[in-house]
Design a protein around this motif. Structure first.
Motif, PDB file in Angstrom:
ATOM      1  N   ASN A 408       0.917  -0.732   0.012  1.00 58.28           N
ATOM      2  CA  ASN A 408       0.167  -0.148  -0.365  1.00 58.28           C
ATOM      3  C   ASN A 408       0.572   0.731  -0.158  1.00 58.28           C
ATOM      4  O   ASN A 408       2.279   1.202  -0.062  1.00 58.28           O
ATOM      5  CB  ASN A 408      -1.175   0.099   0.621  1.00 58.28           C
ATOM      6  CG  ASN A 408      -0.506   0.198   2.557  1.00 58.28           C
ATOM      7  OD1 ASN A 408       0.960   0.516   2.240  1.00 58.28           O
ATOM      8  ND2 ASN A 408      -1.049  -0.539   3.420  1.00 58.28           N
ATOM      9  N   THR A 409       0.359   2.378  -0.200  1.00 66.02           N
ATOM     10  CA  THR A 409       0.808   3.647  -0.472  1.00 66.02           C
ATOM     11  C   THR A 409       1.930   3.822   0.977  1.00 66.02           C
ATOM     12  O   THR A 409       2.851   4.754   0.832  1.00 66.02           O
ATOM     13  CB  THR A 409      -0.174   4.705  -0.807  1.00 66.02           C
ATOM     14  OG1 THR A 409      -0.487   4.324  -2.480  1.00 66.02           O
ATOM     15  CG2 THR A 409       0.803   6.075  -1.055  1.00 66.02           C
ATOM     16  N   GLN A 410       1.338   4.104   1.993  1.00 67.95           N
ATOM     17  CA  GLN A 410       1.513   4.198   3.306  1.00 67.95           C
ATOM     18  C   GLN A 410       2.717   3.747   3.142  1.00 67.95           C
ATOM     19  O   GLN A 410       3.750   4.775   3.688  1.00 67.95           O
ATOM     20  CB  GLN A 410       1.102   3.608   4.353  1.00 67.95           C
ATOM     21  CG  GLN A 410      -0.191   4.746   4.064  1.00 67.95           C
ATOM     22  CD  GLN A 410      -1.748   4.249   5.200  1.00 67.95           C
ATOM     23  OE1 GLN A 410      -1.154   3.864   6.169  1.00 67.95           O
ATOM     24  NE2 GLN A 410      -2.848   4.787   5.707  1.00 67.95           N
ATOM     25  N   ASN A 411       3.009   2.447   3.493  1.00 74.26           N
ATOM     26  CA  ASN A 411       4.690   1.692   3.256  1.00 74.26           C
ATOM     27  C   ASN A 411       5.218   1.747   2.006  1.00 74.26           C
ATOM     28  O   ASN A 411       6.250   2.217   2.676  1.00 74.26           O
ATOM     29  CB  ASN A 411       4.053   0.159   3.253  1.00 74.26           C
ATOM     30  CG  ASN A 411       3.500  -0.889   4.638  1.00 74.26           C
ATOM     31  OD1 ASN A 411       3.375  -0.328   5.395  1.00 74.26           O
ATOM     32  ND2 ASN A 411       2.370  -1.895   3.834  1.00 74.26           N
ATOM     33  N   LEU A 471       3.493  13.451  18.334  1.00 80.26           N
ATOM     34  CA  LEU A 471       3.010  12.757  17.473  1.00 80.26           C
ATOM     35  C   LEU A 471       0.993  12.261  17.381  1.00 80.26           C
ATOM     36  O   LEU A 471       0.751  13.122  16.636  1.00 80.26           O
ATOM     37  CB  LEU A 471       3.368  11.296  16.854  1.00 80.26           C
ATOM     38  CG  LEU A 471       2.794  10.966  15.357  1.00 80.26           C
ATOM     39  CD1 LEU A 471       2.720  11.594  14.250  1.00 80.26           C
ATOM     40  CD2 LEU A 471       3.655   9.904  15.430  1.00 80.26           C
ATOM     41  N   HIS A 472       0.674  11.550  18.747  1.00 74.49           N
ATOM     42  CA  HIS A 472      -0.421  11.272  18.416  1.00 74.49           C
ATOM     43  C   HIS A 472      -1.676  12.439  19.011  1.00 74.49           C
ATOM     44  O   HIS A 472      -2.633  12.655  18.934  1.00 74.49           O
ATOM     45  CB  HIS A 472      -1.261  10.589  19.604  1.00 74.49           C
ATOM     46  CG  HIS A 472      -0.652  10.868  21.248  1.00 74.49           C
ATOM     47  ND1 HIS A 472      -1.334  11.373  21.919  1.00 74.49           N
ATOM     48  CD2 HIS A 472       0.327  10.895  21.612  1.00 74.49           C
ATOM     49  CE1 HIS A 472      -1.082  11.920  22.890  1.00 74.49           C
ATOM     50  NE2 HIS A 472       0.592  10.857  23.437  1.00 74.49           N
ATOM     51  N   ALA A 494       2.043  12.224   9.419  1.00 77.30           N
ATOM     52  CA  ALA A 494       3.382  11.704  10.728  1.00 77.30           C
ATOM     53  C   ALA A 494       4.253  11.373   9.663  1.00 77.30           C
ATOM     54  O   ALA A 494       5.526  11.605  10.941  1.00 77.30           O
ATOM     55  CB  ALA A 494       2.613  10.750  11.162  1.00 77.30           C
ATOM     56  N   VAL A 495       4.616  11.374   8.471  1.00 78.12           N
ATOM     57  CA  VAL A 495       5.729  10.518   8.491  1.00 78.12           C
ATOM     58  C   VAL A 495       6.864  11.798   8.149  1.00 78.12           C
ATOM     59  O   VAL A 495       7.797  11.498   8.875  1.00 78.12           O
ATOM     60  CB  VAL A 495       5.928   9.815   7.418  1.00 78.12           C
ATOM     61  CG1 VAL A 495       7.595   9.949   6.685  1.00 78.12           C
ATOM     62  CG2 VAL A 495       5.068   8.402   7.105  1.00 78.12           C
ATOM     63  N   VAL A 496       6.689  12.282   7.642  1.00 77.09           N
ATOM     64  CA  VAL A 496       7.206  14.232   7.898  1.00 77.09           C
ATOM     65  C   VAL A 496       7.160  14.495   9.405  1.00 77.09           C
ATOM     66  O   VAL A 496       8.817  14.827   9.351  1.00 77.09           O
ATOM     67  CB  VAL A 496       6.743  15.030   7.144  1.00 77.09           C
ATOM     68  CG1 VAL A 496       7.122  16.622   7.130  1.00 77.09           C
ATOM     69  CG2 VAL A 496       6.288  14.934   6.109  1.00 77.09           C
ATOM     70  N   PHE A 497       6.642  14.127  10.603  1.00 77.65           N
ATOM     71  CA  PHE A 497       6.350  14.726  11.393  1.00 77.65           C
ATOM     72  C   PHE A 497       7.522  14.470  12.752  1.00 77.65           C
ATOM     73  O   PHE A 497       8.419  15.076  12.944  1.00 77.65           O
ATOM     74  CB  PHE A 497       4.795  14.487  12.809  1.00 77.65           C
ATOM     75  CG  PHE A 497       5.148  14.923  13.440  1.00 77.65           C
ATOM     76  CD1 PHE A 497       4.530  16.221  14.308  1.00 77.65           C
ATOM     77  CD2 PHE A 497       6.043  14.113  14.680  1.00 77.65           C
ATOM     78  CE1 PHE A 497       4.887  16.319  15.885  1.00 77.65           C
ATOM     79  CE2 PHE A 497       5.633  14.423  16.616  1.00 77.65           C
ATOM     80  CZ  PHE A 497       5.482  15.720  16.122  1.00 77.65           C
ATOM     81  N   SER A 498       7.672  12.601  11.754  1.00 74.66           N
ATOM     82  CA  SER A 498       8.841  12.021  12.626  1.00 74.66           C
ATOM     83  C   SER A 498      10.242  12.505  12.171  1.00 74.66           C
ATOM     84  O   SER A 498      10.955  12.102  12.621  1.00 74.66           O
ATOM     85  CB  SER A 498       8.807   9.990  12.520  1.00 74.66           C
ATOM     86  OG  SER A 498       7.407   9.961  12.758  1.00 74.66           O
ATOM     87  N   GLN A 499       9.939  12.136  10.822  1.00 75.62           N
ATOM     88  CA  GLN A 499      11.703  13.187  10.177  1.00 75.62           C
ATOM     89  C   GLN A 499      11.961  13.905  10.828  1.00 75.62           C
ATOM     90  O   GLN A 499      13.037  14.485  11.335  1.00 75.62           O
ATOM     91  CB  GLN A 499      11.437  13.238   8.653  1.00 75.62           C
ATOM     92  CG  GLN A 499      10.889  11.455   8.130  1.00 75.62           C
ATOM     93  CD  GLN A 499      12.203  11.108   8.050  1.00 75.62           C
ATOM     94  OE1 GLN A 499      13.682  11.509   7.541  1.00 75.62           O
ATOM     95  NE2 GLN A 499      12.470   9.306   8.714  1.00 75.62           N
TER      96      GLN A 499
END
Length: 609
Positions: A408-411, A471-472, A494-499
């Motif tokens: 899927n796109t998220q992965n 994040l949550h 969320a991905v950009v936040f984590s980076q």
């Protein structure tokens, strides 16, 4: 919501959408270029649409003499011709209508007809026959000439198809060769026509190699006048006002072409004076019109750039010598050289495409105006820079991270962040400052740097005033803003936040949040640039890029197609099967976008360490 909404514009904003602009700017944008919207507008708004569509394609034919597929350009040029001579211009109108009607009746290729390509040789035939028949501008009508204009303009349309087929392997059109051949056939045949009262265009003479009595002195004013007249002489108009109107007509469609036409005429005039040509001929534009066409052609058939400019200048200078040679050859027969020098010199320069990589040839099927060609080349180069960087990075991945099945796109986005490294050539000093700031930076310094709105937002999100944003909590805020249904967008954010969690403690401190806001604002521009590349490459606009389209775009740039290894690497990094033929536009945009962000973050992490 306004700031972080970019994560939820799913796909992307197509580069074809125009921003806000005032009425004048919108009007200018609508009339420049090839005006592709006009036929549909005529069909939906005008009475007798077939008649107006025929007029429109005839006007395009008038403009196509200078490679300008624009009816407004054709109209301005035609006005200039009527200012020069109503008699000659009327013959041009008769001829362009005749050439197009024959093409329609014989059902030649519709796309060529609608682009005016059966009109430009025809209109020149009518103008030439009327000009060579009599010197009067608004009188001197002679019945056989309109009839001959119809016959030989129609013949030029047949010649256009014939010569076009011969030149297909060389990816070149016949230029104005059909006009030259058709007109020369008439002029030569007229010597045998007892009922058609014509004489030689020129007094037949043998070549004279003496240079006695040639005045080569010229004033700057006369040189400029000759340059303008040179543009008009393409249509056999030697007046200043007609020349300016014709030049304006070119500029409506393309400013680059207008500049090329003027520079080409000036190059021709200067080269002629340099070798010792009578200055009176230069002032009349006789040494400007063929080089003007040649230089304009070079910047039409090759994407504008330094080397295409050099090629154009060389071709323009050579055209002067070609004109002198043809004048010598045709003088004993009393025949004019017309635009033969342009054809004889420009064709070799056009046909050499593919033998050198310093210039980028423009495929005939995609030819519009030089501005579009330049934009397309820059966009493709930039886009392939993104794409090839991503492909190269996949070869450095650990084998365990290269998936061989669909996902899927998220992965795919997560994998891109973990595994892709591409160079970022567009750092912004403000971003560097934000990424490099220590987390304990004082509020006063933040205020001086103009980041108060971001910090106000941080304070609003940091409900417990801990100085950290988890994040949550951030995702919960986005859900409450109406984005709860867009799981892909939430994951992207969320991905950009984590980076941007530079210290890896699972939260964003104040300076990290400020960096997050900077990246988010830049995201719209990054995605737009990538989306513009996708728009160009996705030729059938079906929302999917296949390898054939990518290879076609590479061929446009004169580059080799992707190898099988490149196909495999790109398919795997996109989470597609190894035998995939292509991939979704949105997935490619998301992949490259996040990869660019990851590269920027990695760079600043290195600086921080």
């Amino acid at each position: 919501r306004d700031l972080f909404g970019v994560y939820f514009q799913g796909a992307y904003e197509s580069s074809q959408k125009s921003g806000t602009a005032n009425a004048l700017v919108k009007f200018w944008r609508s009339v420049r270029g090839t005006m592709p919207w006009l036929p549909g507008w005529i069909e939906g708004r005008m009475p007798l649409p077939d008649l107006f569509l025929f007029v429109e394609l005839c006007l395009r034919g008038v403009g196509q003499v200078f490679f300008q597929n624009n009816p407004l350009s054709g109209l301005l040029i035609l006005i200039g011709l009527f200012v020069q001579s109503t008699r000659v211009a009327t013959h041009g109108v008769i001829a362009v209508a005749s050439g197009n009607l024959l093409a329609i009746f014989l059902r030649f290729e519709k796309g060529l007809i609608l682009s005016g390509l059966f009109g430009y040789n025809s209109v020149l035939v009518g103008l030439a026959l009327a000009t060579f028949d009599a010197p009067e501008k608004h009188g001197g009508w002679y019945a056989p000439i309109p009839i001959m204009s119809v016959v030989f303009a129609s013949f030029s349309s047949v010649l256009f198809v014939f010569m076009g087929k011969i030149l297909v392997p060389y990816k070149s059109p016949p230029l104005t060769l059909p006009f030259n051949v058709a007109t020369l056939v008439f002029l030569a045949a007229s010597a045998q026509m007892a009922r058609v009262d014509t004489g030689p265009v020129l007094v037949p003479t043998l070549p004279d190699y003496s240079s006695d009595g040639v005045d080569v002195t010229i004033t700057a004013r006369a040189f400029f006048a000759g340059t303008v007249r040179g543009i008009g002489q393409v249509y056999l108009a030697n007046g200043i006002v007609p020349g300016l109107l014709i030049w304006a007509g070119i500029a409506v469609c393309s400013r680059i072409s207008a500049l090329a036409a003027f520079v080409g005429s000036a190059i021709g005039a200067a080269a002629a004076l340099a070798v010792g040509v009578d200055s009176a001929l230069v002032e009349q534009g006789m040494y400007g019109f063929n080089p003007s066409l040649t230089v304009t052609a070079m910047l039409m058939f090759y994407a504008p750039g330094p080397w295409s400019g050099v090629l154009g200048a060389l071709a323009g200078i050579t055209t002067v010598f070609g004109q002198q040679a043809l004048a010598t050859v045709l003088a004993p027969f009393g025949l004019p050289f017309m635009t033969l020098p342009f054809c004889v010199i420009a064709l070799p320069f056009i046909i050499l495409q593919g033998t050198t990589n310093v210039v980028i040839p423009v495929p005939l099927a995609t030819m519009t105006i030089p501005e579009d060609h330049l934009k397309r080349v820059n966009t493709l180069k930039e886009g392939f820079g993104f794409l090839m960087g991503a492909i190269e990075s996949t070869r450095k991945m650990r084998p365990s991270l290269v998936r061989k099945g669909p996902s899927n796109t998220q992965n795919r986005i997560s994998s891109a962040l973990l595994n892709v490294d591409i160079d970022d050539g567009g750092k912004d000093d403000r971003e560097t400052s934000a990424f490099g700031c220590p987390c304990g930076q004082r509020r006063e310094e933040e205020e001086q740097e103009g980041s108060v709105p971001d910090m106000d937002l941080f304070d609003a999100l940091d409900e417990d005033s801990s100085g950290r944003l988890e994040l949550h909590d951030f995702i919960a805020c986005l859900r409450s803003s109406g984005y709860d249904a867009d799981t892909e967008g939430l994951h992207f954010a969320a991905v950009v936040f984590s980076q941007l969690d530079l210290d890896g403690n699972g939260t964003l401190e104040r300076c990290e949040f400020r960096a997050f806001c900077i990246v988010t604002r830049a995201l719209r521009t990054i995605r737009h640039r990538i989306a513009r590349f996708v728009d160009f490459v996705d030729a059938d606009c079906n929302g999917t890029l296949d390898f054939e389209e990518i290879d076609s775009a590479l061929d446009y740039l004169g580059e080799e197609p992707l190898s099988e290894d490149d196909h495999l690497s790109l398919a795997r990094v996109m989470g597609m099967p190894d035998d995939a033929d292509g991939f979704d536009d949105v997935e490619l945009i998301n992949f490259v976008t996040v990869a660019k962000i990851k590269a920027l973050v990695a760079e600043h992490r290195a600086l921080k360490d």
